[in-house]
Structure formats: C-alpha cells, structure tokens
Design a protein around this motif. Structure first.
Motif, mmCIF file in Angstrom:
data_model
loop_
_atom_site.group_PDB
_atom_site.id
_atom_site.type_symbol
_atom_site.label_atom_id
_atom_site.label_comp_id
_atom_site.label_asym_id
_atom_site.label_seq_id
_atom_site.Cartn_x
_atom_site.Cartn_y
_atom_site.Cartn_z
ATOM 1 N N MET A 6 22.734 56.667 50.824
ATOM 2 C CA MET A 6 23.209 56.262 49.506
ATOM 3 C C MET A 6 22.045 56.235 48.530
ATOM 4 O O MET A 6 22.160 56.673 47.396
ATOM 5 N N ASN A 7 20.897 55.726 48.961
ATOM 6 C CA ASN A 7 19.712 55.685 48.102
ATOM 7 C C ASN A 7 19.292 57.090 47.688
ATOM 8 O O ASN A 7 18.947 57.323 46.534
ATOM 9 N N ILE A 8 19.310 58.029 48.624
ATOM 10 C CA ILE A 8 18.934 59.414 48.314
ATOM 11 C C ILE A 8 19.929 60.012 47.334
ATOM 12 O O ILE A 8 19.546 60.685 46.376
ATOM 13 N N GLY A 9 21.210 59.747 47.550
ATOM 14 C CA GLY A 9 22.234 60.257 46.639
ATOM 15 C C GLY A 9 22.059 59.707 45.238
ATOM 16 O O GLY A 9 22.182 60.427 44.252
ATOM 17 N N MET A 10 21.747 58.420 45.146
ATOM 18 C CA MET A 10 21.540 57.814 43.835
ATOM 19 C C MET A 10 20.282 58.369 43.178
ATOM 20 O O MET A 10 20.254 58.587 41.970
ATOM 21 N N LEU A 11 19.252 58.611 43.968
ATOM 22 C CA LEU A 11 18.029 59.188 43.421
ATOM 23 C C LEU A 11 18.305 60.586 42.874
ATOM 24 O O LEU A 11 17.863 60.925 41.773
ATOM 25 N N ASN A 12 19.068 61.376 43.610
ATOM 26 C CA ASN A 12 19.417 62.718 43.141
ATOM 27 C C ASN A 12 20.245 62.651 41.865
ATOM 28 O O ASN A 12 20.037 63.441 40.943
ATOM 29 N N GLN A 13 21.187 61.700 41.798
ATOM 30 C CA GLN A 13 21.984 61.557 40.588
ATOM 31 C C GLN A 13 21.114 61.090 39.425
ATOM 32 O O GLN A 13 21.266 61.556 38.304
ATOM 33 N N LEU A 14 20.180 60.188 39.698
ATOM 34 C CA LEU A 14 19.277 59.724 38.655
ATOM 35 C C LEU A 14 18.469 60.882 38.094
ATOM 36 O O LEU A 14 18.278 60.994 36.887
ATOM 37 N N ARG A 15 18.035 61.764 38.958
ATOM 38 C CA ARG A 15 17.261 62.927 38.501
ATOM 39 C C ARG A 15 18.114 63.905 37.710
ATOM 40 O O ARG A 15 17.655 64.477 36.725
ATOM 41 N N SER A 16 19.358 64.115 38.143
ATOM 42 C CA SER A 16 20.187 65.132 37.496
ATOM 43 C C SER A 16 20.897 64.623 36.244
ATOM 44 O O SER A 16 21.071 65.375 35.288
ATOM 45 N N ASN A 17 21.316 63.356 36.239
ATOM 46 C CA ASN A 17 22.037 62.829 35.080
ATOM 47 C C ASN A 17 21.814 61.323 34.988
ATOM 48 O O ASN A 17 22.679 60.529 35.351
ATOM 49 N N PRO A 18 20.652 60.912 34.493
ATOM 50 C CA PRO A 18 20.325 59.487 34.465
ATOM 51 C C PRO A 18 21.293 58.635 33.642
ATOM 52 O O PRO A 18 21.619 57.524 34.034
ATOM 53 N N MET A 19 21.774 59.153 32.525
ATOM 54 C CA MET A 19 22.670 58.351 31.685
ATOM 55 C C MET A 19 23.980 58.062 32.406
ATOM 56 O O MET A 19 24.522 56.967 32.298
ATOM 57 N N ALA A 20 24.495 59.027 33.164
ATOM 58 C CA ALA A 20 25.743 58.803 33.908
ATOM 59 C C ALA A 20 25.554 57.718 34.954
ATOM 60 O O ALA A 20 26.430 56.876 35.145
ATOM 61 N N LEU A 21 24.420 57.722 35.625
ATOM 62 C CA LEU A 21 24.162 56.700 36.637
ATOM 63 C C LEU A 21 24.040 55.321 35.987
ATOM 64 O O LEU A 21 24.588 54.344 36.494
ATOM 65 N N LEU A 22 23.380 55.234 34.850
ATOM 66 C CA LEU A 22 23.256 53.960 34.149
ATOM 67 C C LEU A 22 24.624 53.447 33.708
ATOM 68 O O LEU A 22 24.923 52.260 33.847
ATOM 69 N N GLN A 23 25.453 54.354 33.197
ATOM 70 C CA GLN A 23 26.796 53.954 32.766
ATOM 71 C C GLN A 23 27.631 53.514 33.964
ATOM 72 O O GLN A 23 28.368 52.539 33.882
ATOM 73 N N ARG A 24 27.513 54.230 35.064
ATOM 74 C CA ARG A 24 28.260 53.872 36.278
ATOM 75 C C ARG A 24 27.834 52.492 36.787
ATOM 76 O O ARG A 24 28.639 51.747 37.336
ATOM 77 N N ALA A 25 26.581 52.151 36.568
ATOM 78 C CA ALA A 25 26.074 50.846 36.975
ATOM 79 C C ALA A 25 26.484 49.747 35.987
ATOM 80 O O ALA A 25 26.153 48.588 36.185
ATOM 81 N N GLY A 26 27.181 50.124 34.929
ATOM 82 C CA GLY A 26 27.649 49.143 33.958
ATOM 83 C C GLY A 26 26.624 48.771 32.906
ATOM 84 O O GLY A 26 26.768 47.760 32.228
ATOM 85 N N LEU A 27 25.593 49.595 32.770
ATOM 86 C CA LEU A 27 24.556 49.316 31.769
ATOM 87 C C LEU A 27 24.894 50.037 30.476
ATOM 88 O O LEU A 27 25.347 51.174 30.482
ATOM 89 N N ASN A 28 24.656 49.371 29.374
ATOM 90 C CA ASN A 28 24.952 49.916 28.062
ATOM 91 C C ASN A 28 23.661 50.441 27.441
ATOM 92 O O ASN A 28 22.781 49.664 27.093
ATOM 93 N N VAL A 29 23.577 51.759 27.318
ATOM 94 C CA VAL A 29 22.399 52.401 26.733
ATOM 95 C C VAL A 29 22.862 53.291 25.590
ATOM 96 O O VAL A 29 23.697 54.177 25.783
#
Length: 67
Positions: A6-29
C-alpha cells in the motif's frame, strides 16, 4: 498504513498525481499552488498538517531514500 505494498502504491500515486492523492486524503489544497513547499506551507498554515506529522513524513522520506 503498515502494508508495504500500500505504501508503494501511494508513493507511485504521489509521484504521478500528487493533487489527487491529497484530495483523496481529504486535504484541501487550492489549485493555484504548484510547488511542494507552497502546498506544505498551506497545509500547515490551515491546520491540516501539524509539525509532528511533517516531521514524521520527513523521517519516512529519509528511510525510503527520498532525501
């Protein structure tokens, strides 16, 4: 988040689309923030990220060789 895959998957998502990961985590940017430092500063200023969480994230980044 104890599952390494899961950590590797999240790292890959962070690299490919950081804003989507932040939004999925419920963070408002706001969409106009386009660099990591500005995003981190916004999250800390708005109370969405604490200094303790930031320190933990930096430690994890060091452990996996990102810094």
């Amino acid at each position: 988040m104890n599952n390494p895959l899961m950590n590797i998957g999240m790292l890959n998502q962070l690299r490919s689309n950081p804003m989507a990961l932040l939004q999925r985590a419920g963070l408002n940017v706001p969409p106009n923030l386009n660099n990591p430092q500005a995003i981190i500063q916004h999250l800390m200023n708005s109370g969405q990220l604490s200094q303790a969480q930031m320190n933990q994230a930096q430690e994890i980044a060091k452990q996996i060789g990102l810094r």
